[in-house]
Design a protein around this motif. Structure first.
Motif, PDB file in Angstrom:
ATOM      1  N   UNK A   3       6.167   2.268 -12.115  1.00 33.31           N
ATOM      2  CA  UNK A   3       6.054   0.802 -12.103  1.00 33.31           C
ATOM      3  C   UNK A   3       7.378   0.179 -11.687  1.00 33.31           C
ATOM      4  N   UNK A   4       8.484   0.676 -12.249  1.00 33.19           N
ATOM      5  CA  UNK A   4       9.806   0.150 -11.885  1.00 33.19           C
ATOM      6  C   UNK A   4      10.084   0.378 -10.404  1.00 33.19           C
ATOM      7  N   UNK A   5       9.772   1.577  -9.912  1.00 30.27           N
ATOM      8  CA  UNK A   5       9.954   1.877  -8.491  1.00 30.27           C
ATOM      9  C   UNK A   5       9.141   0.922  -7.636  1.00 30.27           C
ATOM     10  N   UNK A   6       7.876   0.745  -7.984  1.00 32.47           N
ATOM     11  CA  UNK A   6       6.992  -0.116  -7.196  1.00 32.47           C
ATOM     12  C   UNK A   6       7.511  -1.547  -7.144  1.00 32.47           C
ATOM     13  N   UNK A   7       7.909  -2.085  -8.280  1.00 27.82           N
ATOM     14  CA  UNK A   7       8.373  -3.475  -8.341  1.00 27.82           C
ATOM     15  C   UNK A   7       9.660  -3.657  -7.538  1.00 27.82           C
ATOM     16  N   UNK A   8      10.627  -2.771  -7.750  1.00 26.27           N
ATOM     17  CA  UNK A   8      11.917  -2.909  -7.055  1.00 26.27           C
ATOM     18  C   UNK A   8      11.749  -2.689  -5.553  1.00 26.27           C
ATOM     19  N   UNK A   9      11.046  -1.646  -5.168  1.00 27.78           N
ATOM     20  CA  UNK A   9      10.884  -1.341  -3.743  1.00 27.78           C
ATOM     21  C   UNK A   9      10.091  -2.433  -3.025  1.00 27.78           C
ATOM     22  N   UNK A  10       9.039  -2.931  -3.661  1.00 30.96           N
ATOM     23  CA  UNK A  10       8.232  -3.981  -3.043  1.00 30.96           C
ATOM     24  C   UNK A  10       9.026  -5.280  -2.930  1.00 30.96           C
ATOM     25  N   UNK A  65       0.836  -1.206   0.000  1.00 30.71           N
ATOM     26  CA  UNK A  65       0.000   0.000   0.000  1.00 30.71           C
ATOM     27  C   UNK A  65       0.871   1.256   0.000  1.00 30.71           C
ATOM     28  N   UNK A  66       1.899   1.282   0.840  1.00 33.56           N
ATOM     29  CA  UNK A  66       2.762   2.464   0.924  1.00 33.56           C
ATOM     30  C   UNK A  66       3.460   2.710  -0.417  1.00 33.56           C
ATOM     31  N   UNK A  67       4.024   1.670  -1.018  1.00 33.05           N
ATOM     32  CA  UNK A  67       4.733   1.859  -2.269  1.00 33.05           C
ATOM     33  C   UNK A  67       3.794   2.156  -3.435  1.00 33.05           C
ATOM     34  N   UNK A  76       6.464  14.007 -19.068  1.00 28.23           N
ATOM     35  CA  UNK A  76       5.987  12.900 -19.886  1.00 28.23           C
ATOM     36  C   UNK A  76       5.271  11.860 -19.030  1.00 28.23           C
ATOM     37  N   UNK A  77       3.992  11.697 -19.269  1.00 32.36           N
ATOM     38  CA  UNK A  77       3.191  10.798 -18.451  1.00 32.36           C
ATOM     39  C   UNK A  77       3.572   9.331 -18.660  1.00 32.36           C
ATOM     40  N   UNK A  78       3.847   8.939 -19.892  1.00 33.25           N
ATOM     41  CA  UNK A  78       4.246   7.556 -20.158  1.00 33.25           C
ATOM     42  C   UNK A  78       5.541   7.197 -19.467  1.00 33.25           C
ATOM     43  N   UNK A  79       6.493   8.111 -19.525  1.00 33.79           N
ATOM     44  CA  UNK A  79       7.780   7.889 -18.862  1.00 33.79           C
ATOM     45  C   UNK A  79       7.598   7.810 -17.346  1.00 33.79           C
ATOM     46  N   UNK A  80       6.755   8.673 -16.806  1.00 31.03           N
ATOM     47  CA  UNK A  80       6.513   8.674 -15.362  1.00 31.03           C
ATOM     48  C   UNK A  80       5.854   7.368 -14.925  1.00 31.03           C
ATOM     49  N   UNK A  81       4.938   6.865 -15.713  1.00 27.93           N
ATOM     50  CA  UNK A  81       4.292   5.589 -15.381  1.00 27.93           C
ATOM     51  C   UNK A  81       5.327   4.470 -15.394  1.00 27.93           C
ATOM     52  N   UNK A  82       6.229   4.506 -16.365  1.00 26.30           N
ATOM     53  CA  UNK A  82       7.296   3.515 -16.418  1.00 26.30           C
ATOM     54  C   UNK A  82       8.185   3.560 -15.180  1.00 26.30           C
ATOM     55  N   UNK A  83       8.579   4.771 -14.780  1.00 31.83           N
ATOM     56  CA  UNK A  83       9.383   4.927 -13.568  1.00 31.83           C
ATOM     57  C   UNK A  83       8.609   4.479 -12.326  1.00 31.83           C
ATOM     58  N   UNK A 114       4.523   9.755  -7.810  1.00 32.40           N
ATOM     59  CA  UNK A 114       5.444   9.985  -8.932  1.00 32.40           C
ATOM     60  C   UNK A 114       4.659  10.383 -10.178  1.00 32.40           C
ATOM     61  N   UNK A 115       3.591   9.652 -10.459  1.00 31.05           N
ATOM     62  CA  UNK A 115       2.784   9.949 -11.653  1.00 31.05           C
ATOM     63  C   UNK A 115       2.077  11.299 -11.514  1.00 31.05           C
TER      64      UNK A 115
END
Length: 88
Positions: A55-62, A27-29, A46-53, A36-37
């Motif tokens: 998602x990457x942040x969420x996956x790595x941090x989680x 939930x926190x991540x 850039x919204x597409x780039x932000x979504x990519x970042x 970020x978005x």
């Protein structure tokens, strides 16, 4: 002059883990990824780039947090089992 203080990066060792550490972490991540978005959208980035970042942040941090929680919970189980075996 007083003695310099040292930072302690680890949490308190005797503090019990939360009831649902994995769910709380997710939930926190997820909220931070949404921030970020939103910041990107509000600043005109850039919204597409932000979504990519995000998602990457969420996956790595989680993944990292889940690995750390697993280690901590296994250690607590080991300590609890050792305490029960060395009872009165």
């Amino acid at each position: 002059m007083s003695r310099p203080r040292r930072l302690s990066w680890g949490g308190p060792p005797d503090k019990p883990a939360p009831k649902r550490p994995y769910r709380d972490t997710i939930v926190v991540y997820a909220v931070l990824a949404l921030v970020i978005v939103l910041v990107s959208w509000l600043t005109g980035g850039g919204l597409g780039r932000a979504i990519g970042f995000a998602v990457a942040f969420f996956v790595v941090a989680t993944a990292y947090s889940s690995w750390q929680w697993r280690k901590r919970l296994e250690e607590e189980d080991r300590r609890r089992a050792a305490g029960e075996e060395s009872g009165p």
